[in-house]
Motif scaffolding. Sequence first.
Motif, PDB file in Angstrom:
ATOM      1  N   ILE A 453       0.839  -1.210   0.000  1.00  0.00           N
ATOM      2  CA  ILE A 453       0.000   0.000   0.000  1.00  0.00           C
ATOM      3  C   ILE A 453       0.866   1.248   0.000  1.00  0.00           C
ATOM      4  CG2 ILE A 453      -1.669   1.294   1.388  1.00  0.00           C
ATOM      5  CD1 ILE A 453      -2.818  -1.363   2.325  1.00  0.00           C
ATOM      6  N   ARG A 454       1.972   1.229   0.755  1.00  0.00           N
ATOM      7  CA  ARG A 454       2.866   2.391   0.779  1.00  0.00           C
ATOM      8  C   ARG A 454       3.456   2.653  -0.595  1.00  0.00           C
ATOM      9  NH1 ARG A 454       5.546   0.924   4.761  1.00  0.00           N
ATOM     10  NH2 ARG A 454       7.344  -0.031   3.725  1.00  0.00           N
ATOM     11  N   GLU A 455       3.832   1.595  -1.302  1.00  0.00           N
ATOM     12  CA  GLU A 455       4.367   1.789  -2.647  1.00  0.00           C
ATOM     13  C   GLU A 455       3.305   2.347  -3.597  1.00  0.00           C
ATOM     14  OE1 GLU A 455       5.799  -2.033  -3.678  1.00  0.00           O
ATOM     15  OE2 GLU A 455       7.612  -1.928  -2.415  1.00  0.00           O
ATOM     16  N   GLU A 456       2.049   1.828  -3.450  1.00  0.00           N
ATOM     17  CA  GLU A 456       0.984   2.364  -4.294  1.00  0.00           C
ATOM     18  C   GLU A 456       0.682   3.816  -3.950  1.00  0.00           C
ATOM     19  OE1 GLU A 456      -2.374  -0.133  -3.958  1.00  0.00           O
ATOM     20  OE2 GLU A 456      -1.475  -1.835  -5.051  1.00  0.00           O
ATOM     21  N   LEU A 457       0.732   4.149  -2.651  1.00  0.00           N
ATOM     22  CA  LEU A 457       0.495   5.539  -2.262  1.00  0.00           C
ATOM     23  C   LEU A 457       1.579   6.453  -2.801  1.00  0.00           C
ATOM     24  CD1 LEU A 457      -0.731   5.198   1.437  1.00  0.00           C
ATOM     25  CD2 LEU A 457      -2.060   5.869  -0.559  1.00  0.00           C
ATOM     26  N   THR A 458       2.805   5.963  -2.818  1.00  0.00           N
ATOM     27  CA  THR A 458       3.893   6.777  -3.360  1.00  0.00           C
ATOM     28  C   THR A 458       3.677   7.039  -4.846  1.00  0.00           C
ATOM     29  OG1 THR A 458       5.407   5.818  -1.736  1.00  0.00           O
ATOM     30  CG2 THR A 458       6.385   6.885  -3.650  1.00  0.00           C
ATOM     31  N   ALA A 459       3.273   5.995  -5.576  1.00  0.00           N
ATOM     32  CA  ALA A 459       2.996   6.186  -6.994  1.00  0.00           C
ATOM     33  C   ALA A 459       1.796   7.103  -7.210  1.00  0.00           C
ATOM     34  CB  ALA A 459       2.749   4.829  -7.652  1.00  0.00           C
ATOM     35  N   SER A 460       0.767   6.947  -6.358  1.00  0.00           N
ATOM     36  CA  SER A 460      -0.403   7.813  -6.482  1.00  0.00           C
ATOM     37  C   SER A 460      -0.044   9.254  -6.177  1.00  0.00           C
ATOM     38  CB  SER A 460      -1.501   7.327  -5.539  1.00  0.00           C
ATOM     39  OG  SER A 460      -2.609   8.195  -5.561  1.00  0.00           O
ATOM     40  N   GLU A 462       2.818  10.659  -6.661  1.00  0.00           N
ATOM     41  CA  GLU A 462       3.557  11.189  -7.810  1.00  0.00           C
ATOM     42  C   GLU A 462       2.606  11.570  -8.942  1.00  0.00           C
ATOM     43  OE1 GLU A 462       6.382   8.231  -8.800  1.00  0.00           O
ATOM     44  OE2 GLU A 462       7.676   8.596  -7.062  1.00  0.00           O
ATOM     45  N   ARG A 463       1.591  10.730  -9.195  1.00  0.00           N
ATOM     46  CA  ARG A 463       0.617  11.070 -10.240  1.00  0.00           C
ATOM     47  C   ARG A 463      -0.166  12.316  -9.873  1.00  0.00           C
ATOM     48  NH1 ARG A 463      -0.109   5.370 -10.019  1.00  0.00           N
ATOM     49  NH2 ARG A 463      -2.004   5.663  -8.778  1.00  0.00           N
ATOM     50  N   PHE A 464      -0.580  12.396  -8.587  1.00  0.00           N
ATOM     51  CA  PHE A 464      -1.352  13.558  -8.139  1.00  0.00           C
ATOM     52  C   PHE A 464      -0.532  14.837  -8.242  1.00  0.00           C
ATOM     53  CE2 PHE A 464      -2.554  16.318  -4.531  1.00  0.00           C
ATOM     54  CZ  PHE A 464      -3.846  16.626  -4.918  1.00  0.00           C
ATOM     55  N   THR A 465       0.726  14.753  -7.866  1.00  0.00           N
ATOM     56  CA  THR A 465       1.595  15.937  -7.951  1.00  0.00           C
ATOM     57  C   THR A 465       1.783  16.349  -9.398  1.00  0.00           C
ATOM     58  OG1 THR A 465       2.712  15.190  -5.950  1.00  0.00           O
ATOM     59  CG2 THR A 465       3.820  16.864  -7.269  1.00  0.00           C
ATOM     60  N   THR A 466       1.926  15.380 -10.282  1.00  0.00           N
ATOM     61  CA  THR A 466       2.088  15.702 -11.706  1.00  0.00           C
ATOM     62  C   THR A 466       0.867  16.430 -12.250  1.00  0.00           C
ATOM     63  OG1 THR A 466       3.484  13.742 -11.960  1.00  0.00           O
ATOM     64  CG2 THR A 466       2.563  14.710 -13.968  1.00  0.00           C
ATOM     65  N   VAL A 467      -0.331  15.968 -11.839  1.00  0.00           N
ATOM     66  CA  VAL A 467      -1.557  16.629 -12.296  1.00  0.00           C
ATOM     67  C   VAL A 467      -1.637  18.053 -11.766  1.00  0.00           C
ATOM     68  CG1 VAL A 467      -4.074  16.572 -12.148  1.00  0.00           C
ATOM     69  CG2 VAL A 467      -2.809  14.479 -12.599  1.00  0.00           C
ATOM     70  N   LEU A 468      -1.359  18.233 -10.455  1.00  0.00           N
ATOM     71  CA  LEU A 468      -1.439  19.577  -9.876  1.00  0.00           C
ATOM     72  C   LEU A 468      -0.400  20.515 -10.482  1.00  0.00           C
ATOM     73  CD1 LEU A 468      -2.116  18.918  -6.091  1.00  0.00           C
ATOM     74  CD2 LEU A 468      -3.711  19.664  -7.849  1.00  0.00           C
ATOM     75  N   GLU A 469       0.785  19.969 -10.768  1.00  0.00           N
ATOM     76  CA  GLU A 469       1.819  20.820 -11.363  1.00  0.00           C
ATOM     77  C   GLU A 469       1.421  21.277 -12.758  1.00  0.00           C
ATOM     78  OE1 GLU A 469       4.503  22.044 -10.114  1.00  0.00           O
ATOM     79  OE2 GLU A 469       4.467  21.059  -8.167  1.00  0.00           O
ATOM     80  N   PHE A 488       1.695  23.282   0.776  1.00  0.00           N
ATOM     81  CA  PHE A 488       1.782  22.815  -0.599  1.00  0.00           C
ATOM     82  C   PHE A 488       1.633  24.007  -1.534  1.00  0.00           C
ATOM     83  CE2 PHE A 488      -0.228  21.460  -4.573  1.00  0.00           C
ATOM     84  CZ  PHE A 488       0.680  20.509  -5.007  1.00  0.00           C
ATOM     85  N   ALA A 489       2.370  23.983  -2.667  1.00  0.00           N
ATOM     86  CA  ALA A 489       2.247  25.002  -3.716  1.00  0.00           C
ATOM     87  C   ALA A 489       2.634  24.345  -5.045  1.00  0.00           C
ATOM     88  CB  ALA A 489       3.139  26.205  -3.425  1.00  0.00           C
ATOM     89  N   ASN A 490       1.769  24.523  -6.049  1.00  0.00           N
ATOM     90  CA  ASN A 490       2.095  23.913  -7.347  1.00  0.00           C
ATOM     91  C   ASN A 490       2.982  24.836  -8.168  1.00  0.00           C
ATOM     92  OD1 ASN A 490       0.254  25.857  -8.052  1.00  0.00           O
ATOM     93  ND2 ASN A 490      -0.909  24.558  -9.453  1.00  0.00           N
TER      94      ASN A 490
END
Length: 856
Positions: A453-460, A462-469, A488-490
Amino acid sequence: MPKHAPSPANAAASPAPLALWRHWWRKQSPSRQDRFITLGPLLAVVLFLAAVIAAFGYLRIEEIDREQQAVRRDVEYAQQRLRLRLLERQEQLMRIGRDVSNKEVDTEEFISQAESLVNQYPELMAVSWVDSKRRVKVSYISPSASASQIRSAGEQLKIGETDGTFGLARDLRQPVYSRPLVTKENNGYKTPSLQLQVPLDDQGKFDGVIMGDYSIDGLLRFGVPTEVTAKYAVTLVDDKNMVLAGNVPPPRNPAARLLPWSDSAAEYEIPVSPVGNGLLIRAEGYRTSLGVVGSGFFWLVSALSALTVWMLLGTWRHTRRRVQAQQALISETNFRRAMENSMLTGMRALDLQGRITYVNPAFCQMTGLSESELVGCTAPFPHWPEEELDTLMARLDDELHGRTPPGGFEVRVKRKSGQIFDARMYVSPLIDPRGQQTGWMTSMTDITEPKRIREELTASYERFTTVLEGLDAAVSVAPLGSSEELLFANKLYRAWFGGEVSGHLNLIAQAGVPVSTPTDDALDAVDGLAGLPTDELTAARTENAEIFVPELAKWLEVRSRYLTWVDGRLAQMVIATDITPRRHAEEQAALQNERAQTASRLITMGEMASSVAHELNQPLTAINNYCNGMVSRIKGQQISNEDLLVALQKTAKQANRAGQIIQRIRSFVKRSEPNRTISDVATIVSNAMELAEIELRRHHVRLTHYIAARLPNIMVDPILIEQVLINLMKNAAESIEQAQLPPARRSVELRVVPKHIEDQAVVEFSVLDTGHGLSPEVMTRLYEAFYSTKAEGMGIGLKLCRSIVESHHGRMESENLYNGEEVVGCRFTFWIPVRPLLSLAAAATDNVAFKDAGVP
């Protein structure tokens, strides 16, 4: 054998009482048996003490009864002695009375006999001869008598002195005793006395009484035997329980009389005969001994019984605590065993040499090995993977020497089936009750699923940060109450404001979002979270605001929302979107709308030009006529100053009328900025009717109106509302013109009334005509831009009217009027809400806000 005698077989079959008791006793639990064994002696001691108390109580009741009988006998004996003494004095006074009635005794002889009688009997204080008129003829007084008992010859007796006894003796013609009399002397002492009045008879007529005064104290001292007064506290009391003579014993506790073994003394009272119930003799025995209850034997038995009860209670309490401790120990042991068996964490104990000494069921379930397969094993253990033996041996060496990290370490464990899983182990020393270390306790947790779950959360993440950026909006999150931390700041936020929290705070401040920042001084007095949402954060609504940021030269739409950050703190997220192109487009649309309104007014006035010219021709013609007339009369010198003044005034009036018409047209068609003010509805309607009536007269249309009284003021731009009214009335006149109706039916009606629509107060404007109405096709496209039913129409009039009404938060509607199935006209209606009256400053702010929003 007798008929009803039980047979030996039946006797053997029926269980004996002892066997039944033994069977019942074995069914009880050990704790209940201990309780019964302890309570048995306690109950026996209590029963013994109750028997002793009952025996002593019975003896005490018998003793009290004997004392009461003795008191009764002695009081009755004393009452008889006192009765005989009173009867003897009564007989002596009656003898003197007979001698007086027979004229055998004169006053001197009466005094002699009275003196002898008083000196012989001390309780007799005075003997008096009283005639029938209550006058004392002669009296002998004892030297020990009180002042109230001294009576001189010729003295008149008062009624209160005899207490009604004189009249009773006169009526009954028998000796009568009075009630006890209590007189208060000058020295403050009270002297109780008793009177005996013997009536005198003179040949059948009442001739007075022989009155003897007794001292009640003397009656007690000389009439009651000394053997009685020595044993008891004897008193003479009246019927009101007032003590007249005798010694009053000390008061006793009333509650003691309720106990049969209390030390209350026996007492008895009886009326004194022949006086009657007015005088009673009472005796109360003196307490000369403590009685049976006061004996040392009773208190010794009571003390020993109480000590035995106390010791038995202490033993029972100690036994009970011991049983409770045993039960608690058993419960604790069972609880710990159940907890070890139900916990999901594997537990393993090693001795100091590295041998497994204990494993719990969870450890066995994780590895798939049984307890017998693990306990007693030494390294390498059967749950170690073969490829990691060297690493695990090093870990075991660190574990045995106490070199494991406090946060534990990750290892790979092999199940009996050969499957490998990840686990985390924590090691702590195992200490025995004497404080000596006996080994090491290891806890093992399966972290395969949490690691996945921790590995999936890390990947999630990263995806979420990419979208916000990659968003075209600036997103920032900051905790409430903090002015230095940005959570947090994009990318776009960092491009606009850098990595500082000041940009986030400035956006919140300019957007006007209420945020309470608690200070240290106000933490105890004021709720620092006042004004924040009280609902769940997932249901909190987003607050929007449009602001202009001079530093960026951009219009931004700011949306804020409260949320709970990952660490549990309350935070605020701000999303800022660039809306500068949209604002520019809205401004251009507002400018085009304003130009269209001005063009519509110009078109309306162009269509009304001939009517306006005709309207202006009348005042101009009148001015020309007035001027020519004045010139002709001045030349002929046929006008006076008064006539000249009247003519000039009429000329000025016509010129003013023409100027008003031109000024009204100029103000109507003049292009100006929207200006909403507090306007009077009647004035707006009057101005609109003044301009529209010119066009209506050109079409030979009659205008009628109804304006309700006391209409509320409304916040509108009066020129725009006048434009709507003029347009509607002009369209109504043109509709009538197209219908080619006769003059009697060519009318337009204007109605202005207050109403309540959609739960708000409004002012409703209605324009009714008598034309042919609107067809269904026209009704559906009525407000469509550039659609018109007139050949020369542009199709923007009703569109602008509807836009003007809706910009004032109102609504416009249209409907046909029917007479049965025949269309007899059309009605256009619009309403404007009544808004609270604003101050000039608030009105100016409102106008600016409407202008910024692109609303005319």
